[in-house]
Design a protein around this motif. Structure first.
Motif, mmCIF file in Angstrom:
data_model
loop_
_atom_site.group_PDB
_atom_site.id
_atom_site.type_symbol
_atom_site.label_atom_id
_atom_site.label_comp_id
_atom_site.label_asym_id
_atom_site.label_seq_id
_atom_site.Cartn_x
_atom_site.Cartn_y
_atom_site.Cartn_z
ATOM 1 N N ARG A 199 0.818 -1.208 0.000
ATOM 2 C CA ARG A 199 0.000 0.000 0.000
ATOM 3 C C ARG A 199 0.853 1.261 0.000
ATOM 4 O O ARG A 199 0.576 2.192 -0.782
ATOM 5 N N PRO A 200 1.898 1.358 0.845
ATOM 6 C CA PRO A 200 2.752 2.556 0.771
ATOM 7 C C PRO A 200 3.435 2.711 -0.573
ATOM 8 O O PRO A 200 3.623 3.831 -1.061
ATOM 9 N N ILE A 201 3.819 1.593 -1.192
ATOM 10 C CA ILE A 201 4.473 1.675 -2.503
ATOM 11 C C ILE A 201 3.501 2.211 -3.547
ATOM 12 O O ILE A 201 3.868 3.028 -4.394
ATOM 13 N N ARG A 202 2.246 1.743 -3.480
ATOM 14 C CA ARG A 202 1.251 2.249 -4.427
ATOM 15 C C ARG A 202 1.007 3.740 -4.214
ATOM 16 O O ARG A 202 0.816 4.499 -5.163
ATOM 17 N N ALA A 203 1.008 4.165 -2.933
ATOM 18 C CA ALA A 203 0.849 5.593 -2.648
ATOM 19 C C ALA A 203 2.009 6.392 -3.219
ATOM 20 O O ALA A 203 1.814 7.471 -3.797
ATOM 21 N N LEU A 204 3.228 5.862 -3.085
ATOM 22 C CA LEU A 204 4.398 6.526 -3.670
ATOM 23 C C LEU A 204 4.296 6.584 -5.192
ATOM 24 O O LEU A 204 4.667 7.583 -5.808
ATOM 25 N N ASN A 205 3.805 5.516 -5.783
ATOM 26 C CA ASN A 205 3.662 5.473 -7.235
ATOM 27 C C ASN A 205 2.670 6.529 -7.719
ATOM 28 O O ASN A 205 2.918 7.233 -8.707
ATOM 29 N N ARG A 206 1.526 6.625 -7.015
ATOM 30 C CA ARG A 206 0.528 7.633 -7.398
ATOM 31 C C ARG A 206 1.082 9.043 -7.228
ATOM 32 O O ARG A 206 0.867 9.918 -8.080
ATOM 33 N N ALA A 207 1.791 9.267 -6.111
ATOM 34 C CA ALA A 207 2.371 10.592 -5.882
ATOM 35 C C ALA A 207 3.415 10.925 -6.940
ATOM 36 O O ALA A 207 3.485 12.060 -7.424
ATOM 37 N N SER A 208 4.229 9.945 -7.316
ATOM 38 C CA SER A 208 5.235 10.169 -8.353
ATOM 39 C C SER A 208 4.584 10.530 -9.681
ATOM 40 O O SER A 208 5.065 11.408 -10.406
ATOM 41 N N SER A 256 3.255 14.735 -13.612
ATOM 42 C CA SER A 256 2.276 15.469 -14.409
ATOM 43 C C SER A 256 2.273 16.963 -14.117
ATOM 44 O O SER A 256 1.562 17.704 -14.788
ATOM 45 N N GLY A 257 3.066 17.392 -13.120
ATOM 46 C CA GLY A 257 3.186 18.816 -12.843
ATOM 47 C C GLY A 257 2.634 19.270 -11.503
ATOM 48 O O GLY A 257 2.754 20.447 -11.157
#
Length: 481
Positions: A189-198, A203-204
């Motif tokens: 779950r934290p990795i997915r959160a990092l992926n979404r944030a990245s 995207s800006g």
């Protein structure tokens, strides 16, 4: 393939491998134990039958005549009894299902005359058979007795064990897969959160952050990511600010160039078309000359600005006084026309500087002071040693500045006087002089300080290292970032 799927597949493979090995081991051990017990029971039963047959034959006159009696007397359910002569001709049997050829158990009994032999084998129909045989001899007579038991049920039991193990393996694999998927979903779950944030940052959206909800390695990673994101946001904001400033600078430069070129072109065109008039011609040439001087001054200013911002510099150990004299002599020509006095307090000092940049620094400071000083005013230039530093001071009795003006004075294109009417001063600037001075001071690893009061004048103090460290004479320093 996603990490969670890979993890599930790896764990499933490990689980299946371990389950197969364990199940095969346990199943084989259980089967062998059951098989061994069944065989031992059969050996005991068959041995008793053969011993009883031996006793029965001891009471009979003829072995050959006793074959049928042996089968009739000692037959039991689940057991096949066969009686053969010495030439392996079957004399009697309670079954017709056994092979009449290729009988290794009979040959083994003949080789071991008088001893009981035990043989396990499969027949041509796939049945798993146990043979207990003995060759009984008396004088010139012999009988070959074999007791046969079908133990194929043991194979059925083994296959049933493997089927049950396989079913348990399938169910266990499904349960393990579900558990692993739930665990990996929680762990990733934290990795997915990092992926979404990245992705959002890419995207800006540089304001995106990841919540830090744990105190483990994932929490440390999230915190490091947030620090990185904040740094990226700050850098982007700084770049945008710089781009905006550069854009504003280009707009101002474009406007200045256009504004100064148009009168020159207009006067030149007018002088070409109108009849010759000395007064008008002289006035026009004077205007063209003054505007040309402004264009020349602008060009030099831009060169200095670009050089100090991007160029490498060479430090030399020089005497400050000759440079100051040359700059003051040039400024004096304009100062005399304006009625301003320029004073140089001569004191021999040596220091490590870039000579041309030092000329530009003094020129801009004195030029700025001259613009702010009215007729009858004074400008003073002096330098003094302060420990291992040199303090260069330019002081005027001009108009002075407010606190707000002082805070912006080194910004490019900032001018205390915003008037666009420069007809009275062919050397009016663009507000770049002190910006250039600031960059030169930074290149020399120094500092600049302003003191000013309205209608009292301004004092500029430039503090530079006397010796550049680690720079030495003739050493080229890279551009400061």
């Amino acid at each position: 393939m996603r990490f969670s799927v890979k993890l599930v597949l790896i764990c499933e493979a490990i689980f299946i491998a371990l389950t197969v090995v364990i199940s095969a081991t346990i199943g084989t051990m259980a089967y062998e134990e059951t098989r061994q017990g069944a065989i031992e029971g059969y050996i005991y039963e068959a041995g008793n039958i053969l011993n009883n047959i031996n006793l029965y034959l001891s009471e009979q006159n003829s072995f050959a005549d006793s074959a049928t009696g042996i089968v009739d007397i000692f037959s039991k359910d689940g057991l096949a009894i066969e009686v053969y002569d010495a030439k392996m001709h079957r004399l009697a049997a309670n079954t017709e299902g056994l092979e009449k050829i290729k009988r290794p158990e009979l040959k083994a009994a003949l080789r071991n005359s008088g001893r009981q032999t035990f043989v396990l084998r499969r027949d041509s129909r796939g049945r798993y058979l146990a043979f207990f045989s003995q060759n009984l001899e008396r004088e010139d007579e012999s009988l070959l007795i074999t007791v046969v038991k079908d133990i194929s049920d043991l194979d059925v039991q083994r296959r049933a064990t493997y089927v049950v193990a396989g079913q348990a393996l399938v169910v266990g694999s499904i349960v393990v897969a579900v558990l692993i998927w739930l665990v990996t979903s929680f762990l990733t779950r934290p990795i997915r959160a990092l992926n979404r944030a990245s992705a959002r940052i890419a995207s800006g959206d540089y304001s995106e952050r990841v919540p830090v909800s744990t105190q483990d390695e994932f929490g440390d990673l999230a915190q490091s990511f947030n620090i990185m994101a904040a740094a990226v946001e700050d850098n982007i904001a700084e770049l945008e600010e710089r781009n905006e400033a550069q854009s504003q600078m280009m707009d101002n430069l474009t406007h200045e160039l256009r504004t100064r070129n148009q009168p020159i072109i207009g006067y030149a065109d007018l002088l070409q078309r109108m009849p010759y008039d000395e007064a008008t011609f002289t006035k026009g040439l004077g205007y063209i000359y003054s505007e040309g001087q402004r264009m020349l001054n602008l060009n030099k200013t831009l060169v200095d600005l670009t050089y100090t911002r991007h160029g490498a510099i060479v430090f030399e150990t020089v005497d400050f006084l000759p440079i100051a004299r040359d700059v003051c002599s040039l400024i004096n020509l304009r100062a005399e026309e304006k009625g301003v006095s320029v004073f140089l307090c001569e004191a021999p000092l040596t220091m490590d500087v870039a000579p041309e940049l030092m000329r530009s620094l003094l020129t801009n400071l004195l030029d700025n002071a001259l613009k702010a000083t009215p007729a009858g005013g004074r400008i003073a230039l002096y330098a003094e040693a302060v420990g291992d530093r040199i303090n260069i001071v330019v002081k005027d009795t001009g108009k002075g500045m407010t606190t707000d003006q002082l805070s912006k004075i080194t910004e490019p294109f900032y001018q205390v006087e915003r008037s666009r009417n420069r007809s009275d001063d062919p050397f009016a600037g663009l507000g770049l002089g002190l910006a250039i001075v600031k960059q030169i001071v930074d290149k020399h690893h120094g500092s600049i300080r302003f003191e000013s009061a309205l209608n009292q004048g301004t004092k500029v103090c430039v503090l530079l290292p006397r010796h550049q460290v680690p720079a030495t004479k003739g050493e080229i320093l890279p551009d400061d970032k």
